[in-house]
Motif scaffolding. Structure first.
Motif, PDB file in Angstrom:
ATOM      1  N   ARG A 192     -12.422  49.620  -2.342  1.00 21.41           N
ATOM      2  CA  ARG A 192     -12.399  50.185  -0.731  1.00 21.41           C
ATOM      3  C   ARG A 192     -10.713  48.750  -0.250  1.00 21.41           C
ATOM      4  NH1 ARG A 192     -17.412  48.699   2.035  1.00 21.41           N
ATOM      5  NH2 ARG A 192     -16.952  45.934   2.326  1.00 21.41           N
ATOM      6  N   PRO A 193     -10.387  50.301   0.668  1.00 17.76           N
ATOM      7  CA  PRO A 193      -8.907  48.840   0.922  1.00 17.76           C
ATOM      8  C   PRO A 193      -9.642  48.141   1.734  1.00 17.76           C
ATOM      9  CG  PRO A 193      -8.409  50.453   1.476  1.00 17.76           C
ATOM     10  CD  PRO A 193      -9.832  50.887   0.957  1.00 17.76           C
ATOM     11  N   ARG A 194      -8.429  47.003   2.141  1.00 22.24           N
ATOM     12  CA  ARG A 194      -8.519  45.761   3.265  1.00 22.24           C
ATOM     13  C   ARG A 194      -7.866  46.766   4.438  1.00 22.24           C
ATOM     14  NH1 ARG A 194      -6.561  40.193   1.091  1.00 22.24           N
ATOM     15  NH2 ARG A 194      -7.724  39.898   3.572  1.00 22.24           N
ATOM     16  N   ARG A 195      -8.813  46.294   5.470  1.00 24.57           N
ATOM     17  CA  ARG A 195      -8.894  47.134   6.346  1.00 24.57           C
ATOM     18  C   ARG A 195      -8.594  46.007   7.545  1.00 24.57           C
ATOM     19  NH1 ARG A 195      -8.358  51.832   6.667  1.00 24.57           N
ATOM     20  NH2 ARG A 195     -10.323  53.058   5.339  1.00 24.57           N
ATOM     21  N   LYS A 196      -8.612  44.250   7.494  1.00 25.29           N
ATOM     22  CA  LYS A 196      -7.785  43.275   8.478  1.00 25.29           C
ATOM     23  C   LYS A 196      -7.515  41.998   7.391  1.00 25.29           C
ATOM     24  CE  LYS A 196     -12.908  41.417   8.124  1.00 25.29           C
ATOM     25  NZ  LYS A 196     -13.351  40.566   8.887  1.00 25.29           N
ATOM     26  N   PRO A 197      -6.451  41.133   7.856  1.00 24.98           N
ATOM     27  CA  PRO A 197      -6.052  40.235   7.306  1.00 24.98           C
ATOM     28  C   PRO A 197      -7.333  38.918   7.324  1.00 24.98           C
ATOM     29  CG  PRO A 197      -5.239  40.298   9.121  1.00 24.98           C
ATOM     30  CD  PRO A 197      -5.926  41.713   9.365  1.00 24.98           C
ATOM     31  N   ASP A 198      -7.462  38.063   6.166  1.00 19.73           N
ATOM     32  CA  ASP A 198      -8.005  37.081   6.118  1.00 19.73           C
ATOM     33  C   ASP A 198      -7.627  35.939   7.657  1.00 19.73           C
ATOM     34  OD1 ASP A 198      -9.443  37.627   3.927  1.00 19.73           O
ATOM     35  OD2 ASP A 198      -8.295  36.554   2.949  1.00 19.73           O
ATOM     36  N   SER A 199      -6.651  35.851   7.870  1.00 21.99           N
ATOM     37  CA  SER A 199      -6.147  34.402   8.882  1.00 21.99           C
ATOM     38  C   SER A 199      -4.888  35.133   9.855  1.00 21.99           C
ATOM     39  CB  SER A 199      -6.244  33.460   8.054  1.00 21.99           C
ATOM     40  OG  SER A 199      -4.972  33.204   7.560  1.00 21.99           O
ATOM     41  N   LEU A 200      -4.263  35.146  11.281  1.00 22.44           N
ATOM     42  CA  LEU A 200      -3.731  35.077  11.951  1.00 22.44           C
ATOM     43  C   LEU A 200      -2.825  34.230  12.546  1.00 22.44           C
ATOM     44  CD1 LEU A 200      -2.746  37.392  13.786  1.00 22.44           C
ATOM     45  CD2 LEU A 200      -3.913  36.466  15.385  1.00 22.44           C
ATOM     46  N   PHE A 201      -1.638  34.006  11.791  1.00 21.64           N
ATOM     47  CA  PHE A 201      -0.292  32.391  12.366  1.00 21.64           C
ATOM     48  C   PHE A 201      -0.143  33.638  13.247  1.00 21.64           C
ATOM     49  CE2 PHE A 201      -1.798  31.627   7.902  1.00 21.64           C
ATOM     50  CZ  PHE A 201      -1.945  30.408   7.978  1.00 21.64           C
ATOM     51  N   ALA A 202       0.726  32.514  14.244  1.00 23.77           N
ATOM     52  CA  ALA A 202       1.307  33.182  15.313  1.00 23.77           C
ATOM     53  C   ALA A 202       1.419  32.079  16.025  1.00 23.77           C
ATOM     54  CB  ALA A 202       0.331  33.832  16.105  1.00 23.77           C
ATOM     55  N   ASP A 203       2.893  31.670  16.763  1.00 19.73           N
ATOM     56  CA  ASP A 203       3.698  30.733  17.757  1.00 19.73           C
ATOM     57  C   ASP A 203       2.990  31.027  18.849  1.00 19.73           C
ATOM     58  OD1 ASP A 203       4.403  32.894  19.374  1.00 19.73           O
ATOM     59  OD2 ASP A 203       6.587  32.375  19.181  1.00 19.73           O
ATOM     60  N   HIS A 204       3.129  29.193  19.542  1.00 19.02           N
ATOM     61  CA  HIS A 204       2.673  29.030  20.753  1.00 19.02           C
ATOM     62  C   HIS A 204       2.623  30.032  21.792  1.00 19.02           C
ATOM     63  CE1 HIS A 204       6.616  28.276  21.535  1.00 19.02           C
ATOM     64  NE2 HIS A 204       6.606  28.269  23.139  1.00 19.02           N
ATOM     65  N   GLY A 205       3.710  31.246  21.877  1.00 21.17           N
ATOM     66  CA  GLY A 205       3.279  32.595  23.160  1.00 21.17           C
ATOM     67  C   GLY A 205       2.136  33.255  22.783  1.00 21.17           C
ATOM     68  N   TYR A 206       0.982  33.527  21.718  1.00 21.31           N
ATOM     69  CA  TYR A 206       0.140  33.652  21.467  1.00 21.31           C
ATOM     70  C   TYR A 206      -1.053  32.919  22.037  1.00 21.31           C
ATOM     71  CZ  TYR A 206       2.678  37.501  19.846  1.00 21.31           C
ATOM     72  OH  TYR A 206       3.408  38.430  19.524  1.00 21.31           O
ATOM     73  N   ASP A 207      -0.713  32.181  22.184  1.00 21.38           N
ATOM     74  CA  ASP A 207      -2.152  31.247  22.554  1.00 21.38           C
ATOM     75  C   ASP A 207      -2.867  31.414  23.741  1.00 21.38           C
ATOM     76  OD1 ASP A 207      -3.642  28.710  22.404  1.00 21.38           O
ATOM     77  OD2 ASP A 207      -2.142  28.008  23.015  1.00 21.38           O
ATOM     78  N   HIS A 208      -3.632  31.335  23.742  1.00 21.60           N
ATOM     79  CA  HIS A 208      -4.556  31.545  24.661  1.00 21.60           C
ATOM     80  C   HIS A 208      -6.610  31.722  23.930  1.00 21.60           C
ATOM     81  CE1 HIS A 208      -6.874  33.369  28.200  1.00 21.60           C
ATOM     82  NE2 HIS A 208      -5.645  32.867  28.841  1.00 21.60           N
ATOM     83  N   ASP A 209      -7.116  30.936  24.760  1.00 23.59           N
ATOM     84  CA  ASP A 209      -8.046  30.665  24.515  1.00 23.59           C
ATOM     85  C   ASP A 209      -9.106  31.950  24.103  1.00 23.59           C
ATOM     86  OD1 ASP A 209      -7.763  28.179  23.797  1.00 23.59           O
ATOM     87  OD2 ASP A 209      -9.028  26.953  25.627  1.00 23.59           O
ATOM     88  N   SER A 210      -9.601  33.049  24.993  1.00 21.79           N
ATOM     89  CA  SER A 210     -10.092  34.906  25.256  1.00 21.79           C
ATOM     90  C   SER A 210      -9.695  35.121  24.620  1.00 21.79           C
ATOM     91  CB  SER A 210     -10.276  34.939  26.662  1.00 21.79           C
ATOM     92  OG  SER A 210      -8.869  35.282  26.507  1.00 21.79           O
ATOM     93  N   TYR A 211      -8.451  35.185  23.787  1.00 22.49           N
ATOM     94  CA  TYR A 211      -7.819  36.089  23.093  1.00 22.49           C
ATOM     95  C   TYR A 211      -8.066  35.745  21.617  1.00 22.49           C
ATOM     96  CZ  TYR A 211      -5.425  38.907  26.313  1.00 22.49           C
ATOM     97  OH  TYR A 211      -4.772  39.634  26.908  1.00 22.49           O
ATOM     98  N   SER A 212      -8.089  34.444  21.348  1.00 22.44           N
ATOM     99  CA  SER A 212      -8.020  33.651  20.482  1.00 22.44           C
ATOM    100  C   SER A 212     -10.057  33.399  20.042  1.00 22.44           C
ATOM    101  CB  SER A 212      -7.773  32.373  20.226  1.00 22.44           C
ATOM    102  OG  SER A 212      -6.771  32.001  20.272  1.00 22.44           O
ATOM    103  N   ARG A 262     -13.088  39.169  15.445  1.00 22.34           N
ATOM    104  CA  ARG A 262     -13.866  40.093  14.486  1.00 22.34           C
ATOM    105  C   ARG A 262     -13.254  40.230  13.336  1.00 22.34           C
ATOM    106  NH1 ARG A 262      -9.272  44.571  17.607  1.00 22.34           N
ATOM    107  NH2 ARG A 262     -11.175  44.017  20.084  1.00 22.34           N
ATOM    108  N   GLY A 263     -14.053  38.463  12.729  1.00 22.90           N
ATOM    109  CA  GLY A 263     -14.340  38.081  11.784  1.00 22.90           C
ATOM    110  C   GLY A 263     -12.621  37.449  10.771  1.00 22.90           C
ATOM    111  N   ILE A 264     -11.053  37.474  12.144  1.00 27.09           N
ATOM    112  CA  ILE A 264     -10.121  36.994  11.180  1.00 27.09           C
ATOM    113  C   ILE A 264     -10.250  35.480  12.023  1.00 27.09           C
ATOM    114  CG2 ILE A 264      -7.701  37.194  11.677  1.00 27.09           C
ATOM    115  CD1 ILE A 264      -8.074  40.219  12.401  1.00 27.09           C
ATOM    116  N   VAL A 265      -9.692  35.009  10.908  1.00 22.43           N
ATOM    117  CA  VAL A 265      -9.329  33.205  11.563  1.00 22.43           C
ATOM    118  C   VAL A 265      -8.046  32.551  12.052  1.00 22.43           C
ATOM    119  CG1 VAL A 265      -9.051  30.565  10.446  1.00 22.43           C
ATOM    120  CG2 VAL A 265     -10.795  32.615   9.342  1.00 22.43           C
ATOM    121  N   PRO A 266      -7.729  32.541  13.630  1.00 22.73           N
ATOM    122  CA  PRO A 266      -6.976  32.505  13.817  1.00 22.73           C
ATOM    123  C   PRO A 266      -6.410  31.153  14.014  1.00 22.73           C
ATOM    124  CG  PRO A 266      -8.366  32.163  16.124  1.00 22.73           C
ATOM    125  CD  PRO A 266      -9.150  32.559  14.300  1.00 22.73           C
ATOM    126  N   ALA A 267      -5.367  31.180  13.763  1.00 25.05           N
ATOM    127  CA  ALA A 267      -4.085  29.785  13.260  1.00 25.05           C
ATOM    128  C   ALA A 267      -2.848  29.835  14.079  1.00 25.05           C
ATOM    129  CB  ALA A 267      -3.750  29.291  11.854  1.00 25.05           C
TER     130      ALA A 267
END
Length: 155
Positions: free
Chosen positions: A61-81, A87-92
């Motif tokens: 089966r192809p992968r449907r989601k990544p293992d981790s997500l790396f983003a800059d500080h513009g995407y920093d919000h506790d509820s979204y993290s 969803r099974g993705i480790v937010p960094a």
């Protein structure tokens, strides 16, 4: 003496556009999105994560989601993290108010390199088109060219 009231040049309600980009670990563009310049980055995190195409890997089966997500500080919000984590993705995601040099740069070099390549295309660096669909088409064409150049260098 009369003073004309104008909008402040540092006002957040300015016209323009932002390029949101998802790449793999090597900087190959997977998905791209154009939003207004006055839109908040973090609001695009969850809908944009669902745009990631399936990635071929091993047989099966192809992968449907990544293992981790790396983003800059513009995407920093506790509820979204938390929603990303559910969803099974480790937010960094870089925290707001922290100094530069938190160590995420060793993982984020691919995305920064790809954004620099995108802005190497003059038509994307300065937006000349009024219509968003035309600008998004040029953005996707630039992503195709970047991917083609990466694949050509591997051969």
């Amino acid at each position: 003496m009369r003073w004309a009231l104008k909008a402040s040049p540092v006002d957040r309600g300015r016209a323009g556009s932002k390029h949101h980009l998802i790449t793999d670990g090597h900087g190959t563009p997977l998905a791209v999105l154009v939003t207004g310049g006055n839109r908040n980055d973090v609001a695009q995190l969850l809908p944009y994560r669902d745009v990631i195409p399936p990635v071929r890997g091993r047989v099966g089966r192809p992968r449907r989601k990544p293992d981790s997500l790396f983003a800059d500080h513009g995407y920093d919000h506790d509820s979204y993290s938390n929603q990303v984590h559910e969803r099974g993705i480790v937010p960094a995601i870089a925290r707001r108010g922290t100094r530069h040099g938190t160590g995420l740069g060793t993982y984020r070099w691919g995305i920064e390199w790809t954004i620099a390549l995108l802005h190497g295309f003059r038509r994307l660096r300065i937006r000349w088109e009024r219509r968003a669909d035309i600008h998004e088409a040029f953005l996707k064409l630039a992503c195709c060219l970047i991917t083609h150049r990466q694949l050509r260098s591997l051969c």
